[in-house]
Design a protein around this motif. Structure first.
Motif, PDB file in Angstrom:
ATOM      1  N   LYS A 146       6.453   2.067 -11.509  1.00 30.46           N
ATOM      2  CA  LYS A 146       7.266   2.821 -12.301  1.00 30.46           C
ATOM      3  C   LYS A 146       8.206   3.331 -11.644  1.00 30.46           C
ATOM      4  N   GLU A 174       4.273   5.355  -5.853  1.00 30.66           N
ATOM      5  CA  GLU A 174       4.528   5.349  -7.346  1.00 30.66           C
ATOM      6  C   GLU A 174       3.384   6.218  -7.732  1.00 30.66           C
ATOM      7  N   LYS A 175       1.443   6.933  -7.256  1.00 29.64           N
ATOM      8  CA  LYS A 175       1.436   7.433  -7.019  1.00 29.64           C
ATOM      9  C   LYS A 175       2.042   8.729  -7.507  1.00 29.64           C
ATOM     10  N   PHE A 176       2.565   9.707  -5.845  1.00 30.56           N
ATOM     11  CA  PHE A 176       3.206  10.642  -6.219  1.00 30.56           C
ATOM     12  C   PHE A 176       4.850  10.764  -6.756  1.00 30.56           C
ATOM     13  N   GLY A 177       5.512   9.850  -7.572  1.00 30.18           N
ATOM     14  CA  GLY A 177       6.239   9.767  -8.034  1.00 30.18           C
ATOM     15  C   GLY A 177       7.761   9.536  -7.344  1.00 30.18           C
ATOM     16  N   GLU A 226       3.304  -7.460  -7.941  1.00 28.84           N
ATOM     17  CA  GLU A 226       3.143  -5.162  -7.888  1.00 28.84           C
ATOM     18  C   GLU A 226       4.606  -4.749  -8.121  1.00 28.84           C
ATOM     19  N   LYS A 241       2.613   1.919  -3.014  1.00 29.26           N
ATOM     20  CA  LYS A 241       1.205   2.060  -4.594  1.00 29.26           C
ATOM     21  C   LYS A 241       2.011   3.625  -4.052  1.00 29.26           C
ATOM     22  N   ILE A 242       1.251   4.173  -3.466  1.00 21.68           N
ATOM     23  CA  ILE A 242       1.593   5.777  -2.670  1.00 21.68           C
ATOM     24  C   ILE A 242       2.267   6.336  -3.028  1.00 21.68           C
ATOM     25  N   ARG A 263       0.908  -1.397   0.119  1.00 24.00           N
ATOM     26  CA  ARG A 263      -0.091   0.171   0.076  1.00 24.00           C
ATOM     27  C   ARG A 263       1.138   0.939  -0.146  1.00 24.00           C
TER      28      ARG A 263
END
Lengths: 277, 314
Positions: B185, B144-147, B180, B141-142, B138
């Protein structure tokens, strides 16, 4: 399946006429116990006309750690190769199920407990890559005690390698069906066996991460009956379904039909709705 | 001397130096002190330069070994811990959150063991349950969301083998993390700081770079587990430790790790702050290196890194 005219069922302890068991998909006609079968027997039973074309059959194990426990690893490998007539614990092949081309990777428990070392890891990864290239569904049948200790951390890394290949398959919308049979434990469960679009188990298969003995020794309690069996896992939401061996082929045909319509074949290239003009 | 007691001469010398500290500040004492300190440095170098596989296993498990919170304290600023998997509970055997590393916001996730008995139990000896792995993902993923880059620290005997852990899908939690993490990215930098215990370690380990501390270990099973299964004799653990080739130089030879991070003299526990500097230098250099790669290149590089692992014929 042992030699001889009669077999003793591990489920109900009855002595049964062997031919009767074989004709019943290697399932006990009295108690429904699923006898352990070889990878090739499974392939013959599942694929159209029992036909398959094997690939990468020459990939063989080495002994990178020069490992020796009570016996050298090299010697163990030779013994199992002689006993099973296979190079290692997995067969990779192409075939069709209900006319649908599929890539299959099937584990062989008779070869060192179906343990996963570099060969199993490489072959499953190549199967996933072939499935991706050909956009053909991947079916993996697991039957394994887990990662092969004799190849140390290299075995562990196979979990990473295979799971990374399955990530690409997942992104591309290519179906992956995982079939878990008795037993599926350790690093095999903790990687590809649990990553199917569907996780399908045979009845009463032992499926888990840690082996029951390790858990007992850690928590110093007797485990509840039925713990880590297929029925326990489905109750806890870890499996999609439990399918008897005799019905497995039909269930696969139905699932593949759902997953291989023209639409799903395009899934990887669908434009997100926000970007459409 | 027994194989386990290799640190005794170091501790003896440390005690002697300690005893001097209350005895005045004349020249003779100071010289004696300097002399002993030099001896201590030499002794540490000599003993730590010749550790057996089993001794490295013990160093990796040293009760004073720096853990994730120590690296956070010495290397990072403004740590905000994130709790819980949003499914079932929070698992204190894994900690993670947002931090600033050399001016750049990063996500940090790692196993956490306890120091005293109470904390050891609270942290479950660094053995995560499924919730720990789900929380870790989790947080990734956070990031990743904010690069933001992801930094993980691995130090666990393994994923917890318990009834509840099995019921809630220990295997699925690990497997899902592996898949995952392969898709992330953003840059992922992994460092094995202590015990790299099997799938429970790997579930935080799919990185663009995988580092290991000089005396840390990483393997498919603990020496004790290996001895029990293959030798059917737990007393063979030392032999198993050697046979599994789980030490940093052996792992580097098989490309399982990219870089070995040198430990301070006497092992990371001798100077956690100094060790954090060495780890920080490596991570900063690797972050700089990876900043040249775009999101898809990072996924590709990570794939290629793991794709080549394995030794076979044909």
């Amino acid at each position: 399946m042992p030699e001889g005219l009669w077999v003793k069922c591990d489920g109900c302890r009855e002595i049964i006429y062997k031919k009767e068991v074989v004709l019943n998909a290697n399932v006990c006609p009295k108690c429904n116990y699923h006898f352990r079968v070889s990878a090739r027997e499974r392939l013959t039973a599942l694929l159209d006309d029992g036909k398959y074309v094997e690939f990468d059959q020459d990939i063989s194990p080495l002994d990178p750690l020069e490992f020796k426990d009570t016996k050298p690893y090299k010697g163990r490998l030779k013994d199992y190769q002689k006993k099973t007539g296979e190079k290692d614990a997995l067969i990779a092949c192409r075939g069709t199920i209900g006319g649908q081309p599929v890539i299959m990777a099937v584990m062989n428990y008779a070869f060192m407990g179906g343990s996963m070392g570099s060969v199993v890891g490489e072959k499953v990864t190549r199967c996933a890559e072939a499935a991706l290239r050909e956009r053909a569904p991947l079916i993996v049948i697991s039957c394994s005690g887990g990662a092969r200790m004799q190849e140390g951390a290299l075995s562990l890394m196979q979990m990473a390698k295979i799971s990374s290949a399955l990530a690409m398959l997942d992104d591309a919308g290519v179906p992956f069906l995982s079939i878990l049979t008795d037993p599926t434990t350790g690093g095999v469960t903790a990687s590809y066996a649990m990553l199917g679009d569907m996780n399908i188990a045979e009845p009463r298969a032992l499926i888990g991460f840690a082996g029951p003995r390790v858990i007992e020794q850690t928590i110093r309690q007797t485990l509840p009956s039925g713990f880590q069996r297929s029925e326990f896992l489905i109750e806890h939401g870890m499996l999609d379904c439990i399918v008897e061996r005799s019905k497995m082929r039909d269930v696969l045909i139905h699932c593949l039909r759902f997953m291989t319509s023209d639409q799903s074949a395009q899934a990887g290239s669908v434009t997100p709705f926000m970007n459409r003009d | 001397m027994s194989e386990e007691l290799f640190e005794e001469p170091i501790l003896d010398l440390e005690r002697k130096i300690e005893a001097l500290s209350g005895t005045g500040d004349d020249n003779a004492t100071r010289n004696r002190r300097l002399q002993l300190e030099n001896e201590l440095d030499e002794l540490r170098k000599q003993i730590y330069g010749n550790l057996s596989s089993w001794q490295k296993t013990l160093v990796a498990r040293h009760p004073k070994r720096p853990y994730t919170h120590d690296y956070l304290a010495h290397m990072m600023e403004d740590f905000v811990e994130l709790h819980g998997d949003r499914r079932y509970s929070d698992d204190p055997a894994i900690v993670g959150g947002m931090a600033v590393f050399r001016g750049e916001p990063v996500a940090v996730i790692g196993h956490q063991k306890g120091r005293d008995t109470k904390e050891k139990i609270y942290r479950n000896f660094g053995m995560p349950r499924p919730e720990g792995y789900r929380k870790a993902l989790r947080i990734m993923k956070i990031a990743e969301k904010f690069g933001r880059p992801i930094i993980t620290f691995i130090d666990t005997p393994g994923a917890y083998p318990g009834i509840g852990a099995e019921e809630r899908g220990q295997a699925e939690a690990i497997a899902y993390n592996l898949r995952e993490m392969a898709k992330l990215k953003v840059p992922v930098l992994v460092t094995v700081t202590g015990e790299g215990g099997s799938g429970g370690a790997l579930a935080l380990g799919i990185g663009n770079k995988v580092n290991i501390l000089e005396y840390a270990t990483y393997s498919v099973i603990s020496p004790e587990g290996c001895a029990a299964i293959l030798w059917k004799d737990p007393k063979m653990s030392k032999v198993a430790a050697k046979a599994m080739k789980a030490t940093a130089p052996e792992l580097a030879k098989l490309d399982i790790v990219d870089e070995i991070i040198r430990e301070v003299p006497g092992g990371a526990h001798a100077d956690p702050k100094g060790q954090a500097v060495l780890v920080g230098e490596t991570l900063a250099r690797q972050m700089e290196e990876l900043s040249a790669l775009g999101p898809d290149d990072l996924v590709r590089q990570r794939y290629d890194r793991f794709r080549k692992l394995g030794v076979y014929e044909g």
